[in-house]
Design a protein around this motif. Sequence first.
Motif, mmCIF file in Angstrom:
data_model
loop_
_atom_site.group_PDB
_atom_site.id
_atom_site.type_symbol
_atom_site.label_atom_id
_atom_site.label_comp_id
_atom_site.label_asym_id
_atom_site.label_seq_id
_atom_site.Cartn_x
_atom_site.Cartn_y
_atom_site.Cartn_z
ATOM 1 N N GLU A 135 0.743 -1.227 -0.015
ATOM 2 C CA GLU A 135 0.064 0.098 0.093
ATOM 3 C C GLU A 135 0.938 1.324 -0.064
ATOM 4 O OE1 GLU A 135 -2.626 -0.351 3.183
ATOM 5 O OE2 GLU A 135 -3.978 -2.018 2.310
ATOM 6 N N ARG A 136 2.054 1.138 0.313
ATOM 7 C CA ARG A 136 3.060 2.341 0.025
ATOM 8 C C ARG A 136 3.337 2.803 -1.077
ATOM 9 N NH1 ARG A 136 8.218 0.343 3.485
ATOM 10 N NH2 ARG A 136 7.615 -1.882 2.297
ATOM 11 N N ILE A 137 3.018 2.104 -2.265
ATOM 12 C CA ILE A 137 3.271 2.499 -3.647
ATOM 13 C C ILE A 137 2.111 1.931 -4.454
ATOM 14 C CG2 ILE A 137 5.912 2.709 -3.515
ATOM 15 C CD1 ILE A 137 5.962 -0.026 -4.408
ATOM 16 N N THR A 138 0.768 2.364 -4.300
ATOM 17 C CA THR A 138 -0.119 1.904 -5.046
ATOM 18 C C THR A 138 -0.681 2.986 -6.213
ATOM 19 O OG1 THR A 138 -1.692 2.771 -3.469
ATOM 20 C CG2 THR A 138 -0.980 0.413 -3.442
ATOM 21 N N THR A 139 0.216 3.903 -6.320
ATOM 22 C CA THR A 139 -0.033 4.923 -7.529
ATOM 23 C C THR A 139 1.240 5.176 -8.295
ATOM 24 O OG1 THR A 139 0.668 6.880 -5.992
ATOM 25 C CG2 THR A 139 -1.583 6.111 -5.844
ATOM 26 N N PRO A 140 1.151 5.707 -9.508
ATOM 27 C CA PRO A 140 2.280 6.022 -10.480
ATOM 28 C C PRO A 140 3.195 6.948 -9.631
ATOM 29 C CG PRO A 140 0.244 5.783 -11.594
ATOM 30 C CD PRO A 140 -0.140 5.821 -10.474
ATOM 31 N N GLY A 141 2.553 7.999 -8.938
ATOM 32 C CA GLY A 141 3.449 9.042 -8.388
ATOM 33 C C GLY A 141 4.078 8.371 -7.207
ATOM 34 N N ALA A 142 3.534 7.864 -6.501
ATOM 35 C CA ALA A 142 4.273 7.329 -5.388
ATOM 36 C C ALA A 142 5.693 6.117 -5.855
ATOM 37 C CB ALA A 142 3.333 6.028 -4.542
ATOM 38 N N LEU A 143 5.300 5.489 -6.798
ATOM 39 C CA LEU A 143 6.294 4.610 -7.448
ATOM 40 C C LEU A 143 7.496 5.365 -7.948
ATOM 41 C CD1 LEU A 143 7.461 1.897 -7.876
ATOM 42 C CD2 LEU A 143 6.147 1.752 -10.106
ATOM 43 N N ARG A 144 7.148 6.637 -8.925
ATOM 44 C CA ARG A 144 8.020 7.506 -9.272
ATOM 45 C C ARG A 144 8.915 7.988 -8.269
ATOM 46 N NH1 ARG A 144 8.510 9.188 -14.245
ATOM 47 N NH2 ARG A 144 6.285 8.795 -14.891
ATOM 48 N N GLN A 145 8.320 8.533 -7.062
ATOM 49 C CA GLN A 145 9.006 9.053 -5.996
ATOM 50 C C GLN A 145 9.993 8.102 -5.608
ATOM 51 O OE1 GLN A 145 6.599 10.785 -2.957
ATOM 52 N NE2 GLN A 145 8.373 11.098 -1.644
ATOM 53 N N ALA A 153 16.421 8.833 -12.335
ATOM 54 C CA ALA A 153 16.039 10.034 -12.500
ATOM 55 C C ALA A 153 14.968 10.097 -13.544
ATOM 56 C CB ALA A 153 17.157 11.053 -13.008
ATOM 57 N N ALA A 154 15.053 8.968 -14.231
ATOM 58 C CA ALA A 154 14.114 8.998 -15.514
ATOM 59 C C ALA A 154 13.511 7.553 -15.543
ATOM 60 C CB ALA A 154 14.370 9.575 -16.668
ATOM 61 N N ALA A 155 12.136 7.536 -15.485
ATOM 62 C CA ALA A 155 11.327 6.256 -15.928
ATOM 63 C C ALA A 155 10.134 6.215 -16.548
ATOM 64 C CB ALA A 155 11.224 5.184 -14.372
#
Length: 224
Positions: A135-145, A153-155
């Motif tokens: 649940e710590r990384i269930t959004t693209p934004g959280a995964l990118r962070q 730097a880029a993904a």
Amino acid sequence: MLDVGCGSGASAIPAAEAVGPKGRVVGVDLAERLLALARTKAVRRKLDNIDFVQGDMEKLDFPGGSFDAVVCVFAIFFVPDMERQVAELWRLVRPGGRLAITTWGPRMFEPGSSAWWAAVKQFRPDLLPAVNPWERITTPGALRQLLGEGGIAAADIAAEDGRQEFRSPDDWWTVVLGSGYRWTVDRMDDQTVARVRAANLAPLRQNGVTSIETNVIYATARKP
């Protein structure tokens, strides 16, 4: 290619078939039981370009730049320090190579998941986690962070909604035994497992559940 948290070989074995005899795949996992299943699958498919090794992803001792590709499918969230783990996986990718990380999106396995944890709470509340690790990384934004904090730097990141269809609500228990929920099951005695199973499946049968959500987030990065 290195597959970290390879489990029973769901991604490592297709990778070995794809790279062919001139390539090599290494699968690493803590669970010897799952690795035994993976080795059996590899033998059945006559793959001799793949090795399955029992090991801790937090203690990988490969030299830097050892792999053209490193993948981690539904496993990165099991370590307490995910940022450090991302940095370690990135270290193992050679220049020009790729790192791929897959994690669950929101509402993973619903409605089965809510029914599962309600049943666990009823009979073994001591096994309830404060927070499910994914649940710590269930959004693209959280995964990118997370990737950024791990030095990437880029993904390319993409979210994909999905569903797993069932022949009957009872198929949900197969998912429980084949997923991270198995860890919780293995800490119960047989009588408790039977009670949890009955309590878990009852609302799914009552509501005629025929599928669960399987939303996924994919991230890939190429190393300069």
